[in-house]
Scaffold this active site. Structure first.
Site, mmCIF file in Angstrom:
data_model
loop_
_atom_site.group_PDB
_atom_site.id
_atom_site.type_symbol
_atom_site.label_atom_id
_atom_site.label_comp_id
_atom_site.label_asym_id
_atom_site.label_seq_id
_atom_site.Cartn_x
_atom_site.Cartn_y
_atom_site.Cartn_z
ATOM 1 N N ASP A 91 1.164 3.513 -5.846
ATOM 2 C CA ASP A 91 1.759 3.637 -4.507
ATOM 3 C C ASP A 91 3.057 4.416 -4.636
ATOM 4 O O ASP A 91 3.570 4.617 -5.741
ATOM 5 C CB ASP A 91 2.002 2.253 -3.883
ATOM 6 C CG ASP A 91 1.988 2.312 -2.359
ATOM 7 O OD1 ASP A 91 1.929 3.432 -1.795
ATOM 8 O OD2 ASP A 91 2.048 1.247 -1.712
ATOM 9 N N ASP A 92 3.569 4.863 -3.481
ATOM 10 C CA ASP A 92 4.852 5.590 -3.531
ATOM 11 C C ASP A 92 6.004 4.637 -3.798
ATOM 12 O O ASP A 92 6.870 4.916 -4.614
ATOM 13 C CB ASP A 92 5.085 6.431 -2.257
ATOM 14 C CG ASP A 92 4.887 5.648 -0.959
ATOM 15 O OD1 ASP A 92 4.546 4.448 -1.002
ATOM 16 O OD2 ASP A 92 5.078 6.253 0.114
ATOM 17 N N ASP A 95 8.667 -2.237 -1.346
ATOM 18 C CA ASP A 95 9.864 -2.618 -0.589
ATOM 19 C C ASP A 95 9.914 -4.147 -0.549
ATOM 20 O O ASP A 95 10.518 -4.782 -1.414
ATOM 21 C CB ASP A 95 9.779 -1.979 0.807
ATOM 22 C CG ASP A 95 11.021 -2.201 1.644
ATOM 23 O OD1 ASP A 95 11.653 -3.259 1.513
ATOM 24 O OD2 ASP A 95 11.363 -1.326 2.473
HETATM 25 O O1 LIG Z 1 6.493 -3.368 -0.109
HETATM 26 P P1 LIG Z 1 6.176 -3.217 1.359
HETATM 27 O O2 LIG Z 1 7.247 -3.825 2.229
HETATM 28 O O3 LIG Z 1 4.809 -3.684 1.710
HETATM 29 O O4 LIG Z 1 6.260 -1.664 1.696
HETATM 30 C C1 LIG Z 1 5.716 -0.662 0.894
HETATM 31 C C2 LIG Z 1 4.597 0.045 1.590
HETATM 32 O O5 LIG Z 1 5.077 0.592 2.834
HETATM 33 C C3 LIG Z 1 4.716 1.956 2.927
HETATM 34 O O6 LIG Z 1 3.425 2.111 3.471
HETATM 35 P P2 LIG Z 1 3.174 2.102 5.057
HETATM 36 O O7 LIG Z 1 2.696 0.740 5.471
HETATM 37 O O8 LIG Z 1 4.390 2.628 5.745
HETATM 38 O O9 LIG Z 1 1.970 3.075 5.257
HETATM 39 P P3 LIG Z 1 1.746 4.577 4.753
HETATM 40 O O10 LIG Z 1 1.670 4.532 3.256
HETATM 41 O O11 LIG Z 1 0.455 4.952 5.385
HETATM 42 O O12 LIG Z 1 2.896 5.411 5.247
HETATM 43 C C4 LIG Z 1 4.710 2.417 1.482
HETATM 44 O O13 LIG Z 1 3.893 3.571 1.332
HETATM 45 C C5 LIG Z 1 4.136 1.220 0.759
HETATM 46 O O14 LIG Z 1 2.726 1.267 0.743
HETATM 47 N N1 LIG Z 2 9.027 6.018 3.967
HETATM 48 C C1 LIG Z 2 9.254 4.732 3.666
HETATM 49 N N2 LIG Z 2 8.306 3.827 3.895
HETATM 50 C C2 LIG Z 2 8.592 2.539 3.573
HETATM 51 N N3 LIG Z 2 7.843 1.428 3.717
HETATM 52 C C3 LIG Z 2 8.575 0.389 3.276
HETATM 53 N N4 LIG Z 2 9.781 0.778 2.855
HETATM 54 C C4 LIG Z 2 9.822 2.127 3.030
HETATM 55 C C5 LIG Z 2 10.829 3.119 2.787
HETATM 56 O O1 LIG Z 2 11.931 2.869 2.299
HETATM 57 N N5 LIG Z 2 10.478 4.408 3.122
HETATM 58 MG MG LIG Z 3 1.951 2.888 1.991
#
Ligand SMILES: O=P(O)(O)OC[C@H]1O[C@H](OP(=O)(O)OP(=O)(O)O)[C@H](O)[C@@H]1O
Ligand SMILES: Nc1nc2[nH]cnc2c(=O)[nH]1
Ligand SMILES: [Mg+2]
Length: 161
Positions: A91-92, A95
Protein backbone atom coordinates in the site's frame (compact mmCIF):
# COMPACT_ATOMS: atom_id res chain seq x y z
CA UNK A 1 -8.24 17.29 10.29
CA UNK A 2 -4.60 17.53 9.23
CA UNK A 3 -2.52 20.34 10.70
CA UNK A 4 0.06 20.17 7.93
CA UNK A 5 0.63 18.64 4.51
CA UNK A 6 3.59 16.76 3.07
CA UNK A 7 3.85 16.79 -0.71
CA UNK A 8 5.48 13.77 -2.31
CA UNK A 9 6.78 14.24 -5.87
CA UNK A 10 6.92 11.52 -8.53
CA UNK A 11 10.73 11.42 -8.17
CA UNK A 12 10.54 11.02 -4.41
CA UNK A 13 7.88 8.35 -4.67
CA UNK A 14 9.95 6.42 -7.22
CA UNK A 15 13.05 6.64 -4.98
CA UNK A 16 11.11 5.52 -1.91
CA UNK A 17 9.51 2.60 -3.80
CA UNK A 18 12.92 1.49 -5.11
CA UNK A 19 14.33 1.67 -1.58
CA UNK A 20 11.46 -0.46 -0.29
CA UNK A 21 12.08 -2.96 -3.12
CA UNK A 22 15.78 -3.17 -2.16
CA UNK A 23 14.83 -3.86 1.47
CA UNK A 24 12.28 -6.48 0.38
CA UNK A 25 14.73 -8.40 -1.83
CA UNK A 26 16.12 -10.61 0.96
CA UNK A 27 12.54 -11.44 2.08
CA UNK A 28 11.63 -12.81 -1.37
CA UNK A 29 11.17 -14.23 -3.90
CA UNK A 30 7.42 -13.67 -3.72
CA UNK A 31 4.76 -15.72 -5.54
CA UNK A 32 2.94 -12.47 -6.24
CA UNK A 33 2.03 -9.01 -5.03
CA UNK A 34 -1.34 -7.87 -3.71
CA UNK A 35 -1.82 -4.14 -4.33
CA UNK A 36 -4.32 -2.33 -2.10
CA UNK A 37 -6.17 -0.14 -4.55
CA UNK A 38 -6.01 2.50 -5.43
CA UNK A 39 -3.08 4.02 -3.53
CA UNK A 40 -0.98 0.85 -3.60
CA UNK A 41 -1.18 0.40 -7.39
CA UNK A 42 1.72 2.62 -8.47
CA UNK A 43 4.04 1.59 -5.60
CA UNK A 44 3.19 -2.06 -6.39
CA UNK A 45 4.01 -1.57 -10.08
CA UNK A 46 7.43 -0.08 -9.25
CA UNK A 47 8.21 -2.80 -6.70
CA UNK A 48 6.99 -5.58 -9.05
CA UNK A 49 9.37 -4.28 -11.72
CA UNK A 50 12.33 -4.26 -9.32
CA UNK A 51 11.56 -7.69 -7.87
CA UNK A 52 10.80 -9.14 -11.33
CA UNK A 53 7.40 -10.24 -10.10
CA UNK A 54 4.64 -10.56 -12.72
CA UNK A 55 1.67 -11.85 -10.76
CA UNK A 56 -0.30 -8.90 -9.39
CA UNK A 57 -3.58 -9.32 -7.50
CA UNK A 58 -5.63 -6.47 -6.03
CA UNK A 59 -7.82 -5.90 -3.01
CA UNK A 60 -10.04 -2.85 -2.96
CA UNK A 61 -10.82 -1.15 0.33
CA UNK A 62 -12.77 2.11 0.41
CA UNK A 63 -12.24 4.06 3.62
CA UNK A 64 -11.67 7.76 2.98
CA UNK A 65 -13.64 10.45 1.17
CA UNK A 66 -10.86 13.00 0.67
CA UNK A 67 -9.57 13.51 4.26
CA UNK A 68 -12.68 12.15 5.96
CA UNK A 69 -12.38 8.61 7.33
CA UNK A 70 -15.49 6.46 7.01
CA UNK A 71 -16.19 2.80 7.59
CA UNK A 72 -13.84 0.55 5.62
CA UNK A 73 -15.68 -1.41 2.91
CA UNK A 74 -14.12 -4.20 0.89
CA UNK A 75 -15.36 -3.99 -2.70
CA UNK A 76 -12.97 -6.54 -4.23
CA UNK A 77 -11.27 -9.46 -2.48
CA UNK A 78 -7.79 -10.84 -3.38
CA UNK A 79 -9.03 -14.27 -4.51
CA UNK A 80 -5.80 -15.31 -6.26
CA UNK A 81 -3.70 -14.85 -3.12
CA UNK A 82 -5.30 -17.61 -0.97
CA UNK A 83 -4.28 -17.12 2.66
CA UNK A 84 -1.41 -14.87 1.53
CA UNK A 85 1.37 -17.43 1.82
CA UNK A 86 4.31 -16.29 -0.33
CA UNK A 87 2.55 -13.03 -1.22
CA UNK A 88 3.58 -9.45 -0.58
CA UNK A 89 0.91 -6.82 0.22
CA UNK A 90 1.72 -3.28 -0.90
CA UNK A 91 0.00 0.00 0.00
CA UNK A 92 1.07 3.62 -0.26
CA UNK A 93 0.67 4.32 3.45
CA UNK A 94 -0.76 3.28 6.80
CA UNK A 95 -2.50 5.99 8.83
CA UNK A 96 -4.97 4.64 11.45
CA UNK A 97 -4.04 1.10 10.35
CA UNK A 98 -7.70 0.15 9.73
CA UNK A 99 -7.12 -0.74 6.05
CA UNK A 100 -3.95 -2.71 6.81
CA UNK A 101 -5.61 -4.63 9.63
CA UNK A 102 -8.55 -5.59 7.43
CA UNK A 103 -6.32 -6.79 4.58
CA UNK A 104 -3.99 -8.66 6.93
CA UNK A 105 -6.99 -10.53 8.31
CA UNK A 106 -7.83 -11.65 4.74
CA UNK A 107 -4.22 -12.65 4.00
CA UNK A 108 -2.74 -13.70 7.37
CA UNK A 109 0.39 -15.33 5.86
CA UNK A 110 1.42 -12.42 3.61
CA UNK A 111 4.11 -9.82 4.28
CA UNK A 112 2.80 -6.22 4.48
CA UNK A 113 4.92 -3.30 3.24
CA UNK A 114 4.18 0.33 2.47
CA UNK A 115 6.07 3.51 1.65
CA UNK A 116 4.89 5.80 4.47
CA UNK A 117 3.69 5.05 7.99
CA UNK A 118 2.03 7.22 10.63
CA UNK A 119 2.61 6.21 14.28
CA UNK A 120 -0.86 4.70 14.88
CA UNK A 121 -0.65 2.41 11.83
CA UNK A 122 3.03 1.61 12.14
CA UNK A 123 2.59 -1.64 14.16
CA UNK A 124 0.42 -3.00 11.31
CA UNK A 125 3.21 -2.88 8.72
CA UNK A 126 6.17 -5.28 8.47
CA UNK A 127 8.23 -2.78 6.51
CA UNK A 128 8.02 0.89 5.49
CA UNK A 129 10.38 3.61 4.26
CA UNK A 130 9.48 6.94 5.91
CA UNK A 131 7.61 7.75 9.12
CA UNK A 132 5.19 10.70 8.86
CA UNK A 133 3.68 12.58 11.85
CA UNK A 134 0.11 11.53 12.68
CA UNK A 135 -1.37 15.01 12.01
CA UNK A 136 0.31 15.37 8.60
CA UNK A 137 -1.71 14.60 5.48
CA UNK A 138 0.42 13.11 2.72
CA UNK A 139 -0.32 14.54 -0.73
CA UNK A 140 0.62 12.01 -3.39
CA UNK A 141 1.68 13.05 -6.90
CA UNK A 142 -1.63 11.77 -8.29
CA UNK A 143 -3.50 14.09 -5.86
CA UNK A 144 -1.74 17.29 -6.86
CA UNK A 145 -0.78 19.56 -9.77
CA UNK A 146 1.76 22.40 -10.06
CA UNK A 147 -0.01 25.71 -9.56
CA UNK A 148 0.91 29.25 -10.61
CA UNK A 149 1.60 31.49 -7.56
CA UNK A 150 1.73 35.28 -8.21
CA UNK A 151 4.94 37.07 -7.08
CA UNK A 152 4.69 38.50 -3.55
CA UNK A 153 4.96 42.08 -4.92
CA UNK A 154 1.86 41.59 -7.05
CA UNK A 155 -0.41 40.12 -4.41
CA UNK A 156 -3.32 42.29 -3.24
CA UNK A 157 -3.49 40.98 0.29
CA UNK A 158 -1.76 42.75 3.17
CA UNK A 159 -0.67 39.54 4.90
CA UNK A 160 2.51 39.04 2.82
CA UNK A 161 5.05 36.88 4.56
O1 LIG B 1 -4.47 3.34 7.72
P1 LIG B 1 -5.79 3.89 7.23
O2 LIG B 1 -6.34 4.95 8.16
O3 LIG B 1 -6.78 2.84 6.90
O4 LIG B 1 -5.47 4.70 5.90
C1 LIG B 1 -4.63 4.24 4.88
C2 LIG B 1 -5.40 3.99 3.62
O5 LIG B 1 -6.07 5.20 3.21
C3 LIG B 1 -5.79 5.47 1.86
O6 LIG B 1 -6.69 4.80 1.00
P2 LIG B 1 -8.13 5.41 0.66
O7 LIG B 1 -9.16 4.75 1.52
O8 LIG B 1 -8.06 6.90 0.72
O9 LIG B 1 -8.41 4.94 -0.80
P3 LIG B 1 -7.52 5.06 -2.13
O10 LIG B 1 -6.29 4.22 -1.91
O11 LIG B 1 -8.41 4.52 -3.18
O12 LIG B 1 -7.19 6.51 -2.34
C4 LIG B 1 -4.40 4.90 1.66
O13 LIG B 1 -4.16 4.61 0.29
C5 LIG B 1 -4.44 3.64 2.50
O14 LIG B 1 -4.95 2.55 1.76
N1 LIG C 1 -3.53 10.85 0.39
C1 LIG C 1 -3.66 10.40 1.64
N2 LIG C 1 -4.55 9.44 1.91
C2 LIG C 1 -4.64 9.02 3.20
N3 LIG C 1 -5.45 8.11 3.75
C3 LIG C 1 -5.18 8.07 5.07
N4 LIG C 1 -4.21 8.93 5.40
C4 LIG C 1 -3.85 9.55 4.24
C5 LIG C 1 -2.90 10.58 3.93
O1 LIG C 1 -2.16 11.09 4.77
N5 LIG C 1 -2.85 10.95 2.61
MG1 LIG D 1 -5.71 3.19 -0.19
Amino acid sequence: MATSYATVTWDQLHRDARQLAAELMPRGPFKGIVAITRGGLIPAAIIARELDCRLIETVSVVTYDEEKQGEATVIKRPEAAGDGEGFLIIDDLVDSGVTAELVRRMLPKALFACLYAKPTGRPLTDMFVVEVPQETWVLFPWDTAPLFIPPLARRDDTSRS
